[in-house]
Design a protein around this motif. Structure first.
Motif, PDB file in Angstrom:
ATOM      1  N   SER A  86     -16.895 -26.570  -4.756  1.00 50.69           N
ATOM      2  CA  SER A  86     -17.119 -26.497  -3.315  1.00 50.69           C
ATOM      3  C   SER A  86     -16.912 -24.747  -3.680  1.00 50.69           C
ATOM      4  O   SER A  86     -15.595 -24.213  -3.972  1.00 50.69           O
ATOM      5  CB  SER A  86     -16.273 -26.835  -2.702  1.00 50.69           C
ATOM      6  N   PRO A  87     -17.657 -24.130  -2.431  1.00 53.73           N
ATOM      7  CA  PRO A  87     -19.167 -24.845  -2.226  1.00 53.73           C
ATOM      8  C   PRO A  87     -20.403 -24.484  -2.023  1.00 53.73           C
ATOM      9  O   PRO A  87     -21.400 -24.872  -2.106  1.00 53.73           O
ATOM     10  CB  PRO A  87     -18.787 -23.600  -0.196  1.00 53.73           C
ATOM     11  N   GLY A  88     -19.948 -24.301  -3.554  1.00 55.77           N
ATOM     12  CA  GLY A  88     -21.369 -24.442  -4.841  1.00 55.77           C
ATOM     13  C   GLY A  88     -22.284 -23.284  -4.571  1.00 55.77           C
ATOM     14  O   GLY A  88     -23.196 -22.728  -5.217  1.00 55.77           O
ATOM     15  N   VAL A  89     -21.165 -21.947  -3.880  1.00 51.16           N
ATOM     16  CA  VAL A  89     -22.230 -20.831  -3.934  1.00 51.16           C
ATOM     17  C   VAL A  89     -20.863 -19.694  -4.269  1.00 51.16           C
ATOM     18  O   VAL A  89     -20.662 -19.871  -3.038  1.00 51.16           O
ATOM     19  CB  VAL A  89     -23.412 -20.510  -2.502  1.00 51.16           C
ATOM     20  N   ALA A  90     -21.196 -18.890  -4.989  1.00 53.44           N
ATOM     21  CA  ALA A  90     -20.720 -17.811  -4.415  1.00 53.44           C
ATOM     22  C   ALA A  90     -20.338 -16.944  -3.177  1.00 53.44           C
ATOM     23  O   ALA A  90     -21.227 -16.908  -2.108  1.00 53.44           O
ATOM     24  CB  ALA A  90     -20.603 -16.390  -5.587  1.00 53.44           C
ATOM     25  N   ALA A  91     -19.402 -16.511  -3.307  1.00 55.04           N
ATOM     26  CA  ALA A  91     -19.087 -15.392  -1.638  1.00 55.04           C
ATOM     27  C   ALA A  91     -19.572 -14.631  -1.272  1.00 55.04           C
ATOM     28  O   ALA A  91     -20.573 -14.433  -1.135  1.00 55.04           O
ATOM     29  CB  ALA A  91     -17.701 -15.619  -1.207  1.00 55.04           C
ATOM     30  N   THR A  92     -19.380 -14.161  -2.512  1.00 48.71           N
ATOM     31  CA  THR A  92     -20.739 -12.702  -2.868  1.00 48.71           C
ATOM     32  C   THR A  92     -21.254 -12.666  -4.835  1.00 48.71           C
ATOM     33  O   THR A  92     -20.674 -12.358  -5.594  1.00 48.71           O
ATOM     34  CB  THR A  92     -19.469 -11.619  -3.184  1.00 48.71           C
ATOM     35  N   PRO A  93     -22.351 -13.208  -4.382  1.00 53.91           N
ATOM     36  CA  PRO A  93     -23.283 -13.108  -5.605  1.00 53.91           C
ATOM     37  C   PRO A  93     -23.612 -11.642  -6.123  1.00 53.91           C
ATOM     38  O   PRO A  93     -23.119 -10.863  -4.977  1.00 53.91           O
ATOM     39  CB  PRO A  93     -24.406 -13.912  -5.418  1.00 53.91           C
ATOM     40  N   PHE A  94     -23.843 -11.352  -7.190  1.00 53.22           N
ATOM     41  CA  PHE A  94     -23.736 -10.029  -8.169  1.00 53.22           C
ATOM     42  C   PHE A  94     -24.593  -9.190  -7.661  1.00 53.22           C
ATOM     43  O   PHE A  94     -24.345  -7.994  -7.089  1.00 53.22           O
ATOM     44  CB  PHE A  94     -23.670  -9.859  -9.057  1.00 53.22           C
ATOM     45  N   PRO A  95     -25.804  -9.263  -6.739  1.00 55.90           N
ATOM     46  CA  PRO A  95     -26.843  -8.976  -6.279  1.00 55.90           C
ATOM     47  C   PRO A  95     -25.795  -8.252  -4.917  1.00 55.90           C
ATOM     48  O   PRO A  95     -26.520  -6.458  -4.118  1.00 55.90           O
ATOM     49  CB  PRO A  95     -28.156  -9.067  -5.834  1.00 55.90           C
ATOM     50  N   ALA A  96     -25.366  -8.439  -4.398  1.00 54.57           N
ATOM     51  CA  ALA A  96     -25.119  -8.821  -3.203  1.00 54.57           C
ATOM     52  C   ALA A  96     -23.803  -7.094  -3.002  1.00 54.57           C
ATOM     53  O   ALA A  96     -23.555  -6.244  -2.919  1.00 54.57           O
ATOM     54  CB  ALA A  96     -23.859 -10.268  -1.799  1.00 54.57           C
ATOM     55  N   ARG A  97     -22.654  -7.968  -4.925  1.00 58.71           N
ATOM     56  CA  ARG A  97     -21.521  -6.976  -4.572  1.00 58.71           C
ATOM     57  C   ARG A  97     -22.224  -5.472  -5.520  1.00 58.71           C
ATOM     58  O   ARG A  97     -21.710  -4.334  -5.309  1.00 58.71           O
ATOM     59  CB  ARG A  97     -20.726  -7.254  -5.771  1.00 58.71           C
ATOM     60  N   LEU A  98     -23.000  -5.633  -5.949  1.00 57.50           N
ATOM     61  CA  LEU A  98     -23.819  -4.448  -6.843  1.00 57.50           C
ATOM     62  C   LEU A  98     -24.509  -3.381  -5.177  1.00 57.50           C
ATOM     63  O   LEU A  98     -24.334  -2.414  -5.595  1.00 57.50           O
ATOM     64  CB  LEU A  98     -25.368  -4.856  -7.492  1.00 57.50           C
ATOM     65  N   GLU A  99     -24.758  -4.086  -4.802  1.00 58.01           N
ATOM     66  CA  GLU A  99     -25.245  -3.503  -3.389  1.00 58.01           C
ATOM     67  C   GLU A  99     -24.716  -2.184  -2.418  1.00 58.01           C
ATOM     68  O   GLU A  99     -24.582  -1.486  -2.499  1.00 58.01           O
ATOM     69  CB  GLU A  99     -26.564  -3.726  -2.512  1.00 58.01           C
ATOM     70  N   ALA A 100     -23.089  -3.208  -2.830  1.00 51.72           N
ATOM     71  CA  ALA A 100     -22.091  -2.648  -2.101  1.00 51.72           C
ATOM     72  C   ALA A 100     -21.725  -1.719  -3.140  1.00 51.72           C
ATOM     73  O   ALA A 100     -21.390  -0.469  -2.227  1.00 51.72           O
ATOM     74  CB  ALA A 100     -21.042  -3.768  -1.571  1.00 51.72           C
ATOM     75  N   THR A 133     -28.666 -16.335  -8.418  1.00 49.34           N
ATOM     76  CA  THR A 133     -28.582 -17.184  -6.926  1.00 49.34           C
ATOM     77  C   THR A 133     -27.016 -16.957  -6.589  1.00 49.34           C
ATOM     78  O   THR A 133     -26.926 -16.626  -4.929  1.00 49.34           O
ATOM     79  CB  THR A 133     -28.911 -18.204  -6.545  1.00 49.34           C
ATOM     80  N   GLY A 134     -26.257 -16.845  -7.101  1.00 48.58           N
ATOM     81  CA  GLY A 134     -24.684 -17.085  -7.255  1.00 48.58           C
ATOM     82  C   GLY A 134     -23.754 -18.181  -7.053  1.00 48.58           C
ATOM     83  O   GLY A 134     -23.339 -18.443  -6.300  1.00 48.58           O
ATOM     84  N   LEU A 135     -24.799 -19.593  -8.036  1.00 46.78           N
ATOM     85  CA  LEU A 135     -24.704 -20.740  -7.867  1.00 46.78           C
ATOM     86  C   LEU A 135     -22.979 -20.526  -8.810  1.00 46.78           C
ATOM     87  O   LEU A 135     -22.786 -19.689  -9.926  1.00 46.78           O
ATOM     88  CB  LEU A 135     -25.203 -21.884  -8.579  1.00 46.78           C
ATOM     89  N   ILE A 136     -22.347 -21.815  -8.521  1.00 47.35           N
ATOM     90  CA  ILE A 136     -21.438 -22.007  -9.318  1.00 47.35           C
ATOM     91  C   ILE A 136     -20.347 -23.005  -9.241  1.00 47.35           C
ATOM     92  O   ILE A 136     -20.720 -24.198  -8.571  1.00 47.35           O
ATOM     93  CB  ILE A 136     -19.916 -21.249  -8.788  1.00 47.35           C
ATOM     94  N   ASN A 137     -20.156 -23.915  -9.912  1.00 43.23           N
ATOM     95  CA  ASN A 137     -19.437 -25.246 -10.195  1.00 43.23           C
ATOM     96  C   ASN A 137     -18.238 -25.196  -8.947  1.00 43.23           C
ATOM     97  O   ASN A 137     -17.312 -24.370  -8.394  1.00 43.23           O
ATOM     98  CB  ASN A 137     -18.748 -25.521 -10.900  1.00 43.23           C
TER      99      ASN A 137
END
Length: 849
Positions: free
Chosen positions: A630-644, A624-628
């Motif tokens: 703020s904002p708690g979620v990566a701007a680009t989780p790996f599925p989105a980066r992989l698709e691009a 899902t792309g959680l990070i420690n």
């Protein structure tokens, strides 16, 4: 014009009609010949040109030795339709039988209705290398006298078939007239509602080697009969049949004859003339050549004799213009005679390529016509193939115009399903034309009846007047090299001809679903019309590389499998071609869906199906792309980066022979790739312990895969990336339990034909897990990938030194994961087959030698 459409059609065009074949009162018909047993398979064909539904009753008139458990059966015949009655499956007939056919309106089951009736027989047995056909005779066409001009012993087995449709026995006399002036007589009693078979060579020894004509007479006052003649050769592998004529004439017309051929097939034509009168006469034969020239020959016909003209030999000895020639024939005689034409074809002789060797491949025969008519009807007609391994049929209609003005012929074709088409053809004055039903896609894979009529035309190029007489004949050929064939003149017609509901043209109108996974193997339904049994489904894309199939030992990977055509030819179910590492996946994107019928007609739908690369990233918060922080979620989780990355991926094309790069590139996936984020925060693969979500990964995966597939009406995913297990270990679950859960997910993916990618982490700081715990988890995961009992290949990807903060990847960490998976997926989804850059150790590459 090709040889097949020109000279070969010339060989087909022997126009015939007999004086008795009028359609007045055409609700009751009789067929003299008929047999169904281990040698013969018989069909009765009934055509309905009206807009009303009918009831058709077939009654057998069996020979005394026939086994006929069912004598009468009634069939439904729809408006503007054709009916096929099979005496094997419909009557269980074993033996010989004539038949009667009656038709009434279905609305009251009483009012007589006009139909056209024919009979076709195939032989011998399962091979069906021969066939012949004849029209029925209406009630008004019955006669107490019939004449058959052709008949022969020697290499032929000749039979004369006489039907007695009367309720009392009938004494039949056969008089055989030979070419030497001798005549022989046989009398036989035909039982009531039955038939008899006359065997001339068995009745009179001289006829075993003689050519002869036959006159059939009913000696029982008031009892009218029907007579046909069948001739077989080459041990009953070939043969022909003709219905007799009820009277002689001073004029007989044949639209065509042929003495030529090509490298595979040669034809020869015979003209059979019978002088049944008591005085000598003279017959003048005009051979009407295609170039307008006329070759005229005169033949003396002695009283009560039969005379044979071998037209090929006339070309060799009298006039070379008759050698390898196509021609019409006009016969005129000082006194009435009877004329038939017989044709044979086969492999050309070594010494004379215009002469077929014996045994001939096949032959057919017909009587001539004495005049043209404004309307003709035909019950038989077949085009294309009926079943994946069935014989291919071709039907030709031959039209002759003996008038000094054009004739516009309207052809109404009515199929067995009650649909049809109407087409027109202008026939020039004193000319001839051909209709080949293969030119009409709506008739592909169809059986049909046909009704022809001359109509008005205001076109200056065809200034035709309705009700102008013309001559029509139909020839049906089947098998390679005209293995079998039969010919028949039309039935004169007087009734109305209704326009049938329009049959849809051969076309693909839709494909459902219209898109699916690049790996294929997905069920689709193609909707349209004109699909024949045995059709192929191909997927065409101009960007697919040239060595797609040429450079691999594998099958045609652009062709659908499991193709099933509906009986009415309107739908096809099939599976999209399966692609894998060794076939190459080629580019994603739209393709043209092309249906190719067994007769090589084809139709297509542009952009009918789109191949897409559908990838599922499945797992926990690392997906899902959680990070420690703020904002708690990566701007680009790996599925989105992989698709691009996959959308922008360009692949070098290889030379199909050398394997070297060509310098050209192709966008392999482009916009047609989707990486679905199937992550679930804090999910455990195997358990719902404290610290895990309420549903485990092993229970969520199959439900998610099926849910997405159902929403897309397809098998949605080409590939799944499993990234799970960390939460299990943190929750106290043993690595072996994680491995068991992953095995269950692998089995679910395998069963759905999804390519499987498995991940693990190395030298990465994962929360509170020790290095030993991470290694133990990794070893358990890798154990799944080598478990051969799963029966599937699993592609492995280690995430090495992924940047993390507090046990979760940073944006750079997610980018690193996407980069590693991008390399893995582009390797395991190669563009071309046998790409050495993607070769697998120990697997090899199945290139052609």
């Amino acid at each position: 014009m090709s040889w097949f459409r020109g000279a070969a059609l010339a060989a087909l065009a022997f126009f015939a009609a007999v004086p008795h074949a009028g359609a007045q009162g055409a609700s009751t018909w009789y067929l003299a010949e008929g047999a169904n047993n281990a040698t013969f398979a018989q069909e009765i064909l009934v055509g309905n040109p009206s807009a009303q539904a009918l009831k058709v009753t077939v009654t057998l008139l069996p020979q005394s030795d026939a086994i006929a458990p069912t004598l009468t059966k009634t069939f439904d015949l729809g408006p503007s339709a054709r009916l096929t009655v099979r005496l094997g499956s419909d009557f269980n007939l074993n033996g010989s039988a004539s038949a009667s056919v009656t038709a009434v309106l279905a609305s009251d089951n009483a009012t007589p209705a006009d139909v056209v009736v024919e009979r076709t027989m195939y032989f011998p047995g399962a091979t069906q290398s021969g066939s012949h056909n004849a029209s029925g005779v209406t009630q008004n066409g019955l006669s107490d006298r019939w004449t058959l001009a052709e008949g022969s012993g020697g290499v032929f087995e000749t039979f004369v078939l006489v039907a007695n449709p009367n309720p009392t026995p009938t004494t039949v006399r056969a008089t055989y007239l030979t070419g030497t002036g001798e005549s022989f007589v046989t009398e036989q009693v035909a039982p009531a509602n039955s038939r008899v078979t006359l065997y001339p060579r068995g009745e009179h020894v001289p006829l075993a080697s003689a050519d002869f004509s036959t006159v059939i007479e009913s000696l029982t006052a008031g009892n009218l009969v029907i007579a046909e003649r069948a001739m077989y050769f080459d041990a009953f592998h070939s043969g022909h049949d003709a219905l007799g004529v009820t009277g002689p004439s001073t004029t007989w017309l044949f639209a065509e004859g042929f003495t030529g051929g090509n490298a595979e097939t040669a034809f020869e034509t015979y003209l059979l003339l019978a002088n049944t009168g008591t005085t000598d006469t003279v017959a003048t034969v005009d051979y009407l050549l295609d170039n307008g020239q006329v070759v005229t020959r005169t033949y003396p016909l002695l009283a009560r004799q039969r005379f044979t003209v071998w037209v090929d030999q006339e070309g060799r000895t009298f006039d070379s213009r008759l050698t390898a020639a196509a021609f019409g024939i006009r016969v005129t005689a000082a006194s009435p005679i009877v004329a038939e034409r017989a044709m044979y074809w086969g492999t050309p002789s070594a010494g004379d390529p215009t002469m077929p060797t014996f045994p001939w491949r096949e032959g057919h025969a017909t009587a001539g016509t004495i005049a043209g008519e404004a309307k003709w009807a035909f019950a038989e007609g077949q085009q294309g193939r009926f079943g994946a391994a069935a014989t291919t049929f071709d039907t030709f209609f031959l039209l002759a115009n003996p008038q000094n003005i054009p004739v516009l012929v309207q052809a109404t074709f009515v199929r067995e399903d009650g649909k049809g088409i109407v087409r027109t053809l202008c026939v020039a004055p004193n000319s001839r034309s051909n209709i080949w039903t293969a030119e009409f896609p709506e008739l592909a894979g169809q059986r049909f009846a046909t009704f022809l009529e001359s109509i008005n035309s205001s076109d200056p190029a065809c200034a035709a007047v309705a009700n102008t007489g013309f001559v029509a004949e139909r020839a049906v050929y089947s098998g390679a090299g005209f293995l079998a064939g039969h010919v028949n003149g039309g039935t004169r017609w007087t009734g109305a001809i209704a326009a049938p509901p329009v049959a849809p043209a051969f076309a693909v109108t839709s494909v459902s679903p219209s898109s699916g996974r690049l790996a294929g193997g997905q069920t689709i339904t193609i909707t349209g019309a004109g699909f024949q049994q045995g059709a192929k489904v191909l997927f065409d894309n101009s960007t697919w590389t040239a060595d797609r199939n040429a450079n691999t030992k594998l099958g045609d990977v652009d062709q659908a499998t499991a193709v099933v055509v509906s009986q009415d030819g309107t739908t096809i179910t099939a599976k999209t071609p399966t692609r894998d590492f060794y076939n190459g996946y080629q580019t994603a994107g739209p393709t043209t869906v092309r249906v190719v019928n067994p007769d090589n007609t084809n139709t297509s739908l542009a952009n009918g199906f789109t191949f897409k690369l559908n990838v599922l990233a499945f797992g926990d918060e690392y997906v899902t792309g959680l990070i420690n922080g703020s904002p708690g979620v990566a701007a680009t989780p790996f599925p989105a980066r992989l698709e691009a990355s996959l959308k922008a991926f360009e692949k070098d094309l290889l030379n199909s022979s050398t394997g070297a790069a060509t310098g050209s590139k192709v966008l392999q996936f482009g916009q047609y790739v989707t990486v679905t984020n199937g992550g679930s925060n804090f999910e455990c693969a195997s358990a719902t312990n404290t610290g895990c979500t309420a549903q485990s990964g092993q229970s969520r995966f199959p439900a998610l895969a099926d849910q997405v597939a159902a929403a897309n009406a397809s098998d949605a995913f080409d590939a799944v990336i499993f990234a799970e297990g960390v939460n299990d270990v943190e929750a106290g679950v043993l690595p072996n339990s994680v491995a068991g859960a992953l095995r269950n997910m692998v089995a679910s993916a395998r069963d759905r034909k999804i390519v499987i990618f498995m991940t693990k982490y190395e030298e990465t700081n994962i929360g509170t897990l020790s290095a030993d715990s991470v290694k133990a988890l990794g070893d358990a995961i890798w154990g799944v990938t080598t478990d051969t009992s799963l029966g599937v290949e699993i592609y492995r990807q280690s995430f090495f030194q992924v940047p993390t903060v507090g046990g979760r990847p940073t944006q750079a960490g997610y980018d690193r994961m996407a980069s590693d998976l991008f390399t893995k997926l582009t390797r395991e989804f190669p563009l071309q087959p046998c790409d050495a850059r993607n070769d697998k150790p120990g697997k090899g590459c199945p290139r052609n030698p």
